[in-house]
Structure formats: C-alpha cells, structure tokens
Design a protein around this motif. Structure first.
Motif, mmCIF file in Angstrom:
data_model
loop_
_atom_site.group_PDB
_atom_site.id
_atom_site.type_symbol
_atom_site.label_atom_id
_atom_site.label_comp_id
_atom_site.label_asym_id
_atom_site.label_seq_id
_atom_site.Cartn_x
_atom_site.Cartn_y
_atom_site.Cartn_z
ATOM 1 N N TYR A 1 50.727 -55.553 19.132
ATOM 2 C CA TYR A 1 50.613 -54.358 19.963
ATOM 3 C C TYR A 1 50.896 -54.682 21.430
ATOM 4 N N MET A 2 50.417 -55.809 21.896
ATOM 5 C CA MET A 2 50.667 -56.201 23.285
ATOM 6 C C MET A 2 52.157 -56.435 23.519
ATOM 7 N N PHE A 3 52.805 -57.085 22.559
ATOM 8 C CA PHE A 3 54.245 -57.327 22.682
ATOM 9 C C PHE A 3 55.001 -56.002 22.720
ATOM 10 N N ALA A 4 54.587 -55.043 21.882
ATOM 11 C CA ALA A 4 55.224 -53.729 21.866
ATOM 12 C C ALA A 4 55.002 -52.995 23.183
ATOM 13 N N LEU A 5 53.805 -53.102 23.752
ATOM 14 C CA LEU A 5 53.539 -52.431 25.029
ATOM 15 C C LEU A 5 54.361 -53.024 26.164
ATOM 16 N N VAL A 6 54.511 -54.338 26.165
ATOM 17 C CA VAL A 6 55.346 -54.970 27.197
ATOM 18 C C VAL A 6 56.792 -54.513 27.043
ATOM 19 N N PHE A 7 57.260 -54.401 25.808
ATOM 20 C CA PHE A 7 58.616 -53.901 25.579
ATOM 21 C C PHE A 7 58.761 -52.481 26.102
ATOM 22 N N VAL A 8 57.779 -51.622 25.835
ATOM 23 C CA VAL A 8 57.847 -50.235 26.298
ATOM 24 C C VAL A 8 57.852 -50.172 27.821
ATOM 25 N N VAL A 9 57.065 -51.013 28.467
ATOM 26 C CA VAL A 9 57.026 -51.018 29.938
ATOM 27 C C VAL A 9 58.407 -51.311 30.505
#
Length: 120
Positions: free
Chosen positions: A63-71
């Motif tokens: 989830y953290m990796f996905a959030l960094v990608f979205v940012v």
C-alpha cells in the motif's frame, strides 16, 4: 440572470455519458446469465481451484508503494500543463511550481526514511 454560454457541448457530453452508463447497467442486468449454482459462487483464479481463503492480510509495504506511485503520478499530471504554458504564466507560477515540487520532495524523503521504497 447568470447564463452559461458556450457550455452546450459540455452539457451534451454529460448527458451522453450518463446515458451510456445507464445503458450499460441496464443491458448487463438484462443480458447477464441468471443461473445460480455452486460454480457461480466459486472464486475464479485463472481456471485453477482456489487455495485458502480470500481474506488474507497483505504487507503494508504494498500500500505504501502504491501511495508513493500515486503521489508522483499526480505530480506529473499537475506539472505537464504548467510546463506547456510556462512562457505565458510568469515568475509567480514558477515560484508556485517550485513550492509544489519542494512539497513533493519532502514527501519523497519522508517515504524514503519510512522504508516505503524498499520492496524486499
């Protein structure tokens, strides 16, 4: 009286999009198979029998990796129009873009320190 002129095509676009969405929902409810059975309730996993339950916990790093990608995806979406109109915007827009990039750099440093960028 406030009248929005020039938005006729936008209104037609919204109406057409709403009609297409409504038609898709209605057609899927009419054309969908109505049979109920054991096979219908099984989880489909590429033609293989499901192993274990579907309610497993995933590591928070996904989830953290996905959030960094979205940012950083959002960064690209916001910076592209700015880059296209750079010459017309002036110095104030340049300073605002630098502040925006600085905020994203702070977010990147925070994610890096928290280990959100480490996959293993």
């Amino acid at each position: 009286m406030f009248v929005l002129t020039g938005y006729d095509y936008f209104l037609v676009f919204i109406i057409v999009c709403s009609l297409v969405a409504a038609a898709a929902i209605i057609l899927s409810s009419v054309l969908a198979p109505k049979r109920k059975g054991v096979e219908r309730r099984l989880t489909y996993e590429s033609g293989m029998e499901p192993i274990g339950g579907a309610w497993i916990q995933f590591n928070i790093r996904y989830y953290m990796f996905a959030l960094v990608f979205v940012v950083f995806d959002v960064e690209t979406v916001f910076l592209y129009p700015w880059a296209v109109a750079f010459h017309q915007l002036g110095l104030l827009a340049f300073v605002e873009a630098l502040i925006f990039i600085a905020i994203l750099v702070v977010a990147l440093v925070y994610a890096w320190r928290k280990g959100a960028l480490e996959w293993s």
